[in-house]
Motif scaffolding. Structure first.
Motif, PDB file in Angstrom:
ATOM      1  N   LEU A 299     -12.780   5.302 -10.699  1.00  0.00           N
ATOM      2  CA  LEU A 299     -13.390   6.280  -9.794  1.00  0.00           C
ATOM      3  C   LEU A 299     -14.796   6.673 -10.217  1.00  0.00           C
ATOM      4  N   GLY A 300     -15.140   6.434 -11.467  1.00  0.00           N
ATOM      5  CA  GLY A 300     -16.475   6.760 -11.942  1.00  0.00           C
ATOM      6  C   GLY A 300     -16.663   8.202 -12.359  1.00  0.00           C
TER       7      GLY A 300
ATOM      8  N   ARG B   6      -8.278   4.226 -17.434  1.00  0.00           N
ATOM      9  CA  ARG B   6      -8.618   3.206 -16.436  1.00  0.00           C
ATOM     10  C   ARG B   6      -8.810   3.794 -15.046  1.00  0.00           C
ATOM     11  N   LEU B   7      -8.015   4.775 -14.705  1.00  0.00           N
ATOM     12  CA  LEU B   7      -8.151   5.408 -13.394  1.00  0.00           C
ATOM     13  C   LEU B   7      -9.479   6.156 -13.306  1.00  0.00           C
ATOM     14  N   SER B   8      -9.853   6.819 -14.381  1.00  0.00           N
ATOM     15  CA  SER B   8     -11.135   7.532 -14.428  1.00  0.00           C
ATOM     16  C   SER B   8     -12.307   6.578 -14.275  1.00  0.00           C
TER      17      SER B   8
ATOM     18  N   LYS C 142       0.816  -1.215   0.000  1.00  0.00           N
ATOM     19  CA  LYS C 142       0.000   0.000   0.000  1.00  0.00           C
ATOM     20  C   LYS C 142       0.854   1.270   0.000  1.00  0.00           C
ATOM     21  N   THR C 143       1.984   1.234   0.689  1.00  0.00           N
ATOM     22  CA  THR C 143       2.853   2.408   0.795  1.00  0.00           C
ATOM     23  C   THR C 143       3.581   2.726  -0.509  1.00  0.00           C
ATOM     24  N   GLU C 144       3.665   1.766  -1.428  1.00  0.00           N
ATOM     25  CA  GLU C 144       4.356   1.967  -2.700  1.00  0.00           C
ATOM     26  C   GLU C 144       3.444   2.571  -3.776  1.00  0.00           C
ATOM     27  N   LEU C 145       2.175   2.719  -3.476  1.00  0.00           N
ATOM     28  CA  LEU C 145       1.202   3.195  -4.458  1.00  0.00           C
ATOM     29  C   LEU C 145       0.680   4.582  -4.099  1.00  0.00           C
ATOM     30  N   ILE C 146       0.113   5.250  -5.088  1.00  0.00           N
ATOM     31  CA  ILE C 146      -0.529   6.554  -4.895  1.00  0.00           C
ATOM     32  C   ILE C 146      -2.035   6.308  -4.855  1.00  0.00           C
ATOM     33  N   ARG C 147      -2.713   6.879  -3.871  1.00  0.00           N
ATOM     34  CA  ARG C 147      -4.163   6.722  -3.770  1.00  0.00           C
ATOM     35  C   ARG C 147      -4.847   7.985  -4.274  1.00  0.00           C
ATOM     36  N   VAL C 148      -5.782   7.789  -5.189  1.00  0.00           N
ATOM     37  CA  VAL C 148      -6.596   8.879  -5.726  1.00  0.00           C
ATOM     38  C   VAL C 148      -8.019   8.628  -5.239  1.00  0.00           C
ATOM     39  N   VAL C 149      -8.670   9.676  -4.710  1.00  0.00           N
ATOM     40  CA  VAL C 149      -9.983   9.515  -4.079  1.00  0.00           C
ATOM     41  C   VAL C 149     -11.014  10.429  -4.715  1.00  0.00           C
ATOM     42  N   ARG C 150     -12.202   9.854  -4.956  1.00  0.00           N
ATOM     43  CA  ARG C 150     -13.372  10.674  -5.289  1.00  0.00           C
ATOM     44  C   ARG C 150     -14.139  10.854  -3.991  1.00  0.00           C
ATOM     45  N   THR C 151     -14.199  12.092  -3.517  1.00  0.00           N
ATOM     46  CA  THR C 151     -14.853  12.375  -2.238  1.00  0.00           C
ATOM     47  C   THR C 151     -16.374  12.260  -2.392  1.00  0.00           C
ATOM     48  N   PRO C 152     -17.093  12.163  -1.271  1.00  0.00           N
ATOM     49  CA  PRO C 152     -18.554  12.111  -1.348  1.00  0.00           C
ATOM     50  C   PRO C 152     -19.169  13.346  -2.031  1.00  0.00           C
ATOM     51  N   GLU C 153     -18.439  14.471  -2.032  1.00  0.00           N
ATOM     52  CA  GLU C 153     -18.916  15.681  -2.703  1.00  0.00           C
ATOM     53  C   GLU C 153     -18.687  15.623  -4.224  1.00  0.00           C
TER      54      GLU C 153
ATOM     55  N   ASP D  13      -4.799  11.324  -2.135  1.00  0.00           N
ATOM     56  CA  ASP D  13      -4.861  11.016  -0.704  1.00  0.00           C
ATOM     57  C   ASP D  13      -3.464  10.651  -0.232  1.00  0.00           C
ATOM     58  N   ARG D  14      -2.796  11.597   0.397  1.00  0.00           N
ATOM     59  CA  ARG D  14      -1.414  11.369   0.826  1.00  0.00           C
ATOM     60  C   ARG D  14      -1.312  10.576   2.128  1.00  0.00           C
ATOM     61  N   ILE D  15      -2.373  10.584   2.953  1.00  0.00           N
ATOM     62  CA  ILE D  15      -2.325   9.843   4.218  1.00  0.00           C
ATOM     63  C   ILE D  15      -2.939   8.448   4.093  1.00  0.00           C
ATOM     64  N   GLY D  16      -3.706   8.204   3.033  1.00  0.00           N
ATOM     65  CA  GLY D  16      -4.268   6.880   2.801  1.00  0.00           C
ATOM     66  C   GLY D  16      -5.531   6.552   3.554  1.00  0.00           C
ATOM     67  N   LYS D  17      -6.167   7.550   4.155  1.00  0.00           N
ATOM     68  CA  LYS D  17      -7.369   7.282   4.947  1.00  0.00           C
ATOM     69  C   LYS D  17      -8.514   8.234   4.652  1.00  0.00           C
ATOM     70  N   GLN D  18      -8.418   8.976   3.577  1.00  0.00           N
ATOM     71  CA  GLN D  18      -9.462   9.945   3.263  1.00  0.00           C
ATOM     72  C   GLN D  18     -10.746   9.228   2.870  1.00  0.00           C
ATOM     73  N   ASN D  19     -11.861   9.826   3.243  1.00  0.00           N
ATOM     74  CA  ASN D  19     -13.172   9.258   2.993  1.00  0.00           C
ATOM     75  C   ASN D  19     -13.526   9.361   1.514  1.00  0.00           C
ATOM     76  N   GLY D  20     -14.081   8.302   0.958  1.00  0.00           N
ATOM     77  CA  GLY D  20     -14.538   8.316  -0.424  1.00  0.00           C
ATOM     78  C   GLY D  20     -14.083   7.089  -1.198  1.00  0.00           C
ATOM     79  N   ARG D  21     -14.422   7.063  -2.470  1.00  0.00           N
ATOM     80  CA  ARG D  21     -14.057   5.963  -3.361  1.00  0.00           C
ATOM     81  C   ARG D  21     -12.603   6.132  -3.782  1.00  0.00           C
ATOM     82  N   GLY D  22     -11.772   5.150  -3.515  1.00  0.00           N
ATOM     83  CA  GLY D  22     -10.355   5.263  -3.807  1.00  0.00           C
ATOM     84  C   GLY D  22      -9.893   4.298  -4.874  1.00  0.00           C
ATOM     85  N   ALA D  23      -8.828   4.675  -5.556  1.00  0.00           N
ATOM     86  CA  ALA D  23      -8.157   3.820  -6.530  1.00  0.00           C
ATOM     87  C   ALA D  23      -6.663   4.040  -6.371  1.00  0.00           C
TER      88      ALA D  23
END
Length: 89
Positions: A69-70, A64-66, A20-31, A37-47
């Motif tokens: 996340l939808g 594929r990333l798009s 998990k630490t070797e990857l970058i997390r991208v998040v679609r927030t509920p808004e 997501d630099r801390i890895g715990k942000q709320n929302g749909r992540g990839a």
């Protein structure tokens, strides 16, 4: 002593499993916003995406990333990802 388990995640672009630490997390927030997501715990749909220029190019070209996340990713997000990949390499 018991060995600590390392969480594995799959890259949404290439499909490779890494720590998990070797990857970058991208998040679609509920808004509906898309952020890194630099801390890895942000709320929302992540990839997750590898910290490699090949995966970044593939993500831009294939979308594929798009689709994970939808939502469509803006050019600003790809620029942030490029900066994050450059920091990691």
């Amino acid at each position: 002593m018991k060995e600590k388990k390392i969480p594995l995640r799959k890259c949404a672009v290439c499909g490779e499993q890494k720590a998990k630490t070797e990857l970058i997390r991208v998040v679609r927030t509920p808004e509906g916003d898309v952020v890194l997501d630099r801390i890895g715990k942000q709320n929302g749909r992540g990839a997750y995406m590898c910290r490699s220029t090949e995966c970044l190019k593939k993500a831009k070209k294939s979308g594929r990333l798009s689709s994970s996340l939808g939502v469509a990713l803006s050019e600003e997000i790809y620029d942030e990802l490029a900066a994050e990949v450059a920091d990691g390499e």
